[in-house]
Scaffold this active site. Structure first.
Site, PDB file in Angstrom:
ATOM      1  N   ARG A 229       0.852  -1.188   0.000  1.00  0.00           N
ATOM      2  CA  ARG A 229       0.000   0.000   0.000  1.00  0.00           C
ATOM      3  C   ARG A 229       0.889   1.238   0.000  1.00  0.00           C
ATOM      4  NH1 ARG A 229      -4.929  -1.445  -1.742  1.00  0.00           N
ATOM      5  NH2 ARG A 229      -6.150  -2.662  -0.253  1.00  0.00           N
ATOM      6  N   GLU A 258      -3.733   7.614  -4.776  1.00  0.00           N
ATOM      7  CA  GLU A 258      -3.964   7.155  -6.144  1.00  0.00           C
ATOM      8  C   GLU A 258      -5.252   7.756  -6.722  1.00  0.00           C
ATOM      9  OE1 GLU A 258      -3.892   2.897  -6.006  1.00  0.00           O
ATOM     10  OE2 GLU A 258      -1.800   2.828  -5.335  1.00  0.00           O
ATOM     11  N   HIS A 276      -0.541   0.716 -10.235  1.00  0.00           N
ATOM     12  CA  HIS A 276      -1.255  -0.252  -9.393  1.00  0.00           C
ATOM     13  C   HIS A 276      -1.820  -1.401 -10.244  1.00  0.00           C
ATOM     14  CE1 HIS A 276      -3.565  -0.680  -5.329  1.00  0.00           C
ATOM     15  NE2 HIS A 276      -3.195  -1.856  -5.815  1.00  0.00           N
TER      16      HIS A 276
END
Length: 320
Positions: A229, A258, A276
């Protein structure tokens, strides 16, 4: 007919398979103001993409199960759900190998500058100006530390073994089922290794644990890889460390805010950045979607969730 609520961004396979077995209602986001009296009365299950605050759970008085798309479920208030007898499930295992594969790819990209070399070729520089520069780093002889050794961490470690690198790890408790060296603290691990792979979940305890101190311990030959993360890494401290050449490079698939990526990170030629995508293959995302729906089906047909999260109460609950 059993009614399932789909919230926000929903994988098309989830929508397709849910529609085959249940009635569907959809809303744009997990906002209690979007819950009409009809929705509140009818909805008994829902599928979400890591977003289910306590207020939303409270707005659905007949809710029995939240099927989360993803291993991480930090956006779901699982403890609040448990207090109200609501099941929460996630999608472990089916994405472990994909994420581990991507991690190794990101590590190689970062150390050997492979994306930069491809861009050099595509820009015609190989033909115009000659060979791409030698990469200053190599995977040879490295000591890799895994910050986190859960399901995905173990898959990463097993993929690292054929590279003949040393492997160590830090977790709160030493694992009796592996031969890798355990370090009792992240600081001790960072001091010992030159490559740090972060694969811990988002919890209050992991907030910016990779910071100035850890990066300095990693050292001038150090490489940071984060596929866990963005929450775990202090991006300001990382940018500063890269600017001062405190570490040699970084590879990141996750970020604090993000899809925003700090512009400063894009200025470094020793940093590899991905949007991601660690689990983002059609095969793996379909498997995750199937597990979301299979949890809903299993609960409402058998009273048994397939992959309940640790906080969730389910023993003996067959009132679906």
């Amino acid at each position: 007919m059993t009614t399932i609520l789909l919230i926000g961004r929903v994988h098309p396979r989830v929508r397709q398979r849910v529609a085959e077995r249940f009635e569907i209602i959809e809303i744009a986001k997990p906002d209690p103001s979007l819950v009409t009296p009809e929705i509140a009365a009818k909805v008994v299950g829902l599928a979400s993409f890591n977003a289910m605050p306590a207020a939303m759970i409270d707005a659905l008085p007949n809710l029995k199960i939240v099927a989360n798309f993803g291993v991480g479920y930090d956006g779901v208030d699982a403890r609040h759900a448990a207090q109200h007898g609501v099941i929460v499930t996630n999608t472990p295992d089916v994405l472990d190998e994909e994420v581990a594969d991507t991690t190794i790819g990101l590590l190689l990209n970062t150390i050997r500058l492979l994306p930069q070399a491809e861009n050099w070729l595509r820009a015609g520089e190989w033909e115009k100006t000659g060979s791409f520069r030698l990469s200053p780093l190599s995977l040879r002889g490295r000591h890799v530390g895994l910050y986190g050794l859960g399901r995905i961490g173990l898959q990463i470690a097993r993929r690292l073994e054929p590279f003949n690198v040393r492997i160590s790890y830090h977790t709160r408790s030493q694992r009796p089922d592996v031969n890798y060296t355990h370090y009792p603290s992240l600081a001790a691990l960072a001091e010992a290794v030159d490559t740090l792979i972060c694969i811990v979940p988002k919890t209050p305890e992991t907030r910016q644990t990779i910071n100035r101190d850890i990066l300095e311990r990693l050292g001038s030959n150090g490489v940071l890889i984060n596929v866990g993360r963005g929450w775990t890494v202090s991006e300001d401290d990382l940018i500063d460390a890269l600017s001062r050449k405190v570490i040699a490079g970084a590879g990141l698939d996750v970020f604090e805010d993000e899809p925003h990526v700090p512009s400063a990170l894009m200025t470094f030629d020793n940093v590899s950045l991905l949007p991601h995508v660690a689990s983002a293959s059609v095969i793996t995302r379909n498997a995750m979607a199937d597990l979301v729906v299979d949890n809903l089906i299993s609960w409402f047909e058998k009273g048994q969730p397939l992959t309940p999260v640790p906080e969730t109460p389910f023993a003996g609950r067959s009132d679906g």
